[in-house]
Design a protein around this motif. Sequence first.
Motif, PDB file in Angstrom:
ATOM      1  N   VAL A 123       0.845  -1.212   0.000  1.00 23.17           N
ATOM      2  CA  VAL A 123       0.000   0.000   0.000  1.00 23.17           C
ATOM      3  C   VAL A 123       0.872   1.251   0.000  1.00 23.17           C
ATOM      4  N   ILE A 124       1.913   1.245   0.814  1.00 28.53           N
ATOM      5  CA  ILE A 124       2.812   2.402   0.878  1.00 28.53           C
ATOM      6  C   ILE A 124       3.489   2.628  -0.468  1.00 28.53           C
ATOM      7  N   PHE A 125       3.945   1.549  -1.108  1.00 33.19           N
ATOM      8  CA  PHE A 125       4.597   1.699  -2.410  1.00 33.19           C
ATOM      9  C   PHE A 125       3.625   2.271  -3.440  1.00 33.19           C
ATOM     10  N   ALA A 126       2.399   1.765  -3.457  1.00 30.94           N
ATOM     11  CA  ALA A 126       1.403   2.267  -4.412  1.00 30.94           C
ATOM     12  C   ALA A 126       1.114   3.749  -4.169  1.00 30.94           C
ATOM     13  N   ALA A 127       1.004   4.133  -2.895  1.00 34.01           N
ATOM     14  CA  ALA A 127       0.726   5.527  -2.561  1.00 34.01           C
ATOM     15  C   ALA A 127       1.889   6.436  -2.960  1.00 34.01           C
ATOM     16  N   MET A 128       3.115   6.001  -2.670  1.00 32.76           N
ATOM     17  CA  MET A 128       4.283   6.814  -3.016  1.00 32.76           C
ATOM     18  C   MET A 128       4.467   6.910  -4.536  1.00 32.76           C
ATOM     19  N   SER A 181       9.760   5.813   2.849  1.00 33.13           N
ATOM     20  CA  SER A 181       8.614   6.096   1.978  1.00 33.13           C
ATOM     21  C   SER A 181       8.907   7.342   1.143  1.00 33.13           C
ATOM     22  N   ALA A 182       9.470   8.361   1.795  1.00 36.12           N
ATOM     23  CA  ALA A 182       9.856   9.573   1.066  1.00 36.12           C
ATOM     24  C   ALA A 182      10.948   9.265   0.053  1.00 36.12           C
ATOM     25  N   TRP A 183      11.826   8.335   0.408  1.00 39.35           N
ATOM     26  CA  TRP A 183      12.911   7.962  -0.507  1.00 39.35           C
ATOM     27  C   TRP A 183      12.358   7.253  -1.747  1.00 39.35           C
ATOM     28  N   ILE A 184      11.269   6.511  -1.592  1.00 38.51           N
ATOM     29  CA  ILE A 184      10.626   5.888  -2.759  1.00 38.51           C
ATOM     30  C   ILE A 184      10.153   6.962  -3.723  1.00 38.51           C
ATOM     31  N   VAL A 185       9.506   7.998  -3.179  1.00 37.52           N
ATOM     32  CA  VAL A 185       9.051   9.114  -4.021  1.00 37.52           C
ATOM     33  C   VAL A 185      10.243   9.735  -4.742  1.00 37.52           C
ATOM     34  N   TYR A 186      11.317   9.955  -3.998  1.00 36.91           N
ATOM     35  CA  TYR A 186      12.515  10.580  -4.569  1.00 36.91           C
ATOM     36  C   TYR A 186      13.089   9.730  -5.713  1.00 36.91           C
ATOM     37  N   ASP A 187      13.264   8.422  -5.479  1.00 38.30           N
ATOM     38  CA  ASP A 187      13.870   7.566  -6.497  1.00 38.30           C
ATOM     39  C   ASP A 187      12.985   7.423  -7.731  1.00 38.30           C
ATOM     40  N   LEU A 188      11.678   7.305  -7.522  1.00 38.50           N
ATOM     41  CA  LEU A 188      10.773   7.242  -8.672  1.00 38.50           C
ATOM     42  C   LEU A 188      10.784   8.562  -9.436  1.00 38.50           C
ATOM     43  N   ASN A 189      10.856   9.660  -8.712  1.00 36.54           N
ATOM     44  CA  ASN A 189      10.926  10.977  -9.357  1.00 36.54           C
ATOM     45  C   ASN A 189      12.190  11.111 -10.195  1.00 36.54           C
ATOM     46  N   GLN A 190      13.294  10.551  -9.707  1.00 38.34           N
ATOM     47  CA  GLN A 190      14.538  10.599 -10.470  1.00 38.34           C
ATOM     48  C   GLN A 190      14.401   9.873 -11.801  1.00 38.34           C
ATOM     49  N   ILE A 191      13.663   8.762 -11.794  1.00 35.38           N
ATOM     50  CA  ILE A 191      13.439   8.026 -13.039  1.00 35.38           C
ATOM     51  C   ILE A 191      12.530   8.829 -13.967  1.00 35.38           C
ATOM     52  N   TYR A 199      18.263   1.235 -15.204  1.00 39.86           N
ATOM     53  CA  TYR A 199      17.206   0.547 -14.474  1.00 39.86           C
ATOM     54  C   TYR A 199      17.734  -0.374 -13.379  1.00 39.86           C
ATOM     55  N   ILE A 200      18.977  -0.832 -13.504  1.00 39.57           N
ATOM     56  CA  ILE A 200      19.547  -1.680 -12.456  1.00 39.57           C
ATOM     57  C   ILE A 200      19.822  -0.847 -11.205  1.00 39.57           C
ATOM     58  N   SER A 201      20.418   0.319 -11.385  1.00 37.55           N
ATOM     59  CA  SER A 201      20.650   1.221 -10.251  1.00 37.55           C
ATOM     60  C   SER A 201      19.334   1.642  -9.618  1.00 37.55           C
ATOM     61  N   ALA A 202      18.349   1.936 -10.469  1.00 32.85           N
ATOM     62  CA  ALA A 202      17.045   2.363  -9.965  1.00 32.85           C
ATOM     63  C   ALA A 202      16.388   1.250  -9.157  1.00 32.85           C
ATOM     64  N   THR A 203      16.487   0.021  -9.649  1.00 35.75           N
ATOM     65  CA  THR A 203      15.904  -1.113  -8.931  1.00 35.75           C
ATOM     66  C   THR A 203      16.579  -1.305  -7.578  1.00 35.75           C
ATOM     67  N   LEU A 204      17.897  -1.186  -7.549  1.00 34.70           N
ATOM     68  CA  LEU A 204      18.632  -1.324  -6.301  1.00 34.70           C
ATOM     69  C   LEU A 204      18.129  -0.324  -5.263  1.00 34.70           C
ATOM     70  N   SER A 205      17.995   0.934  -5.674  1.00 31.90           N
ATOM     71  CA  SER A 205      17.568   1.983  -4.742  1.00 31.90           C
ATOM     72  C   SER A 205      16.167   1.717  -4.204  1.00 31.90           C
ATOM     73  N   ILE A 206      15.241   1.395  -5.094  1.00 33.76           N
ATOM     74  CA  ILE A 206      13.856   1.189  -4.660  1.00 33.76           C
ATOM     75  C   ILE A 206      13.737  -0.088  -3.832  1.00 33.76           C
ATOM     76  N   TYR A 207      14.497  -1.116  -4.194  1.00 33.83           N
ATOM     77  CA  TYR A 207      14.473  -2.360  -3.412  1.00 33.83           C
ATOM     78  C   TYR A 207      14.920  -2.102  -1.973  1.00 33.83           C
ATOM     79  N   ILE A 208      16.004  -1.360  -1.803  1.00 36.29           N
ATOM     80  CA  ILE A 208      16.490  -1.056  -0.455  1.00 36.29           C
ATOM     81  C   ILE A 208      15.434  -0.284   0.329  1.00 36.29           C
ATOM     82  N   ASN A 209      14.755   0.648  -0.338  1.00 35.41           N
ATOM     83  CA  ASN A 209      13.685   1.398   0.329  1.00 35.41           C
ATOM     84  C   ASN A 209      12.569   0.470   0.795  1.00 35.41           C
ATOM     85  N   LEU A 210      12.116  -0.397  -0.096  1.00 33.22           N
ATOM     86  CA  LEU A 210      11.023  -1.311   0.244  1.00 33.22           C
ATOM     87  C   LEU A 210      11.441  -2.302   1.327  1.00 33.22           C
ATOM     88  N   PHE A 211      12.674  -2.773   1.259  1.00 30.33           N
ATOM     89  CA  PHE A 211      13.177  -3.692   2.279  1.00 30.33           C
ATOM     90  C   PHE A 211      13.111  -3.028   3.657  1.00 30.33           C
TER      91      PHE A 211
END
Length: 228
Positions: A123-128, A181-191, A199-211
């Motif tokens: 839910v948090i990921f979808a909202a962010m 959660s704010a970091w998810i917004v930031y990383d998605l915004n960067q993309i 996309y590999i760097s982007a996945t790494l960043s978002i994965y760490i946030n979700l973890f």
Amino acid sequence: MSSENISTLPSAGSLAAAQNRVLRNTLVLLAISLVPTVAGAALGLALGFRGFGAWWLNLIGLLAIAFGFSYAIERTKNSGAGVAVLLGFTFVMGFWLAMLLGRVLDLKNGATLVMYAFGGTAVIFAAMAAIASTLKRSLTGMGRFLWIGFLVILLAAIGAIVFQIPALMVTVSVLFIGLFSAWIVYDLNQIITGGETNYISATLSIYINLFNVFSNLLSLLGITGGDD
């Protein structure tokens, strides 16, 4: 500027297409990364992994794994090896997560708490993601403040562990959930704005946030809603 030079500049349409491709590949790889994470967690639970004793050893171990793999992924991100290293990282992180999962699953309602944490993270990921999709400007300057916030909360977390302050532990978990959660917004915004093109760097960043969102949400539920 000559017409020849103008013709070599990327069009807005091609830039948007490239950004959409990075976002699409990131989300696909992010979904794939859940498979080795689950496999690593299952192996860790089967082996009864409970860390390396002292809390500070576990903290150093986790940071070493995160920074070591991050360095390796950044070095290989422009080749197929980057995907393999990333998936290896998610497997190890899943194995590490078994330490927390084991403690929570020992509770009578442990399985329910794990499901709540997983659902809450989704839910948090979808909202962010929804928030990030509505932003039209780059949030590049936000990165520095996120890192400062991380270091401050990390120090508070160490204090909560050392002095065994339950209320501070709960506060730290809540703050970490908000921060990542704010970091998810930031990383998605960067993309979305073209600040991140790999996309590999982007996945790494978002994965760490979700973890971190999941693990802190699970810790919070274990502290406040656990049934012995």
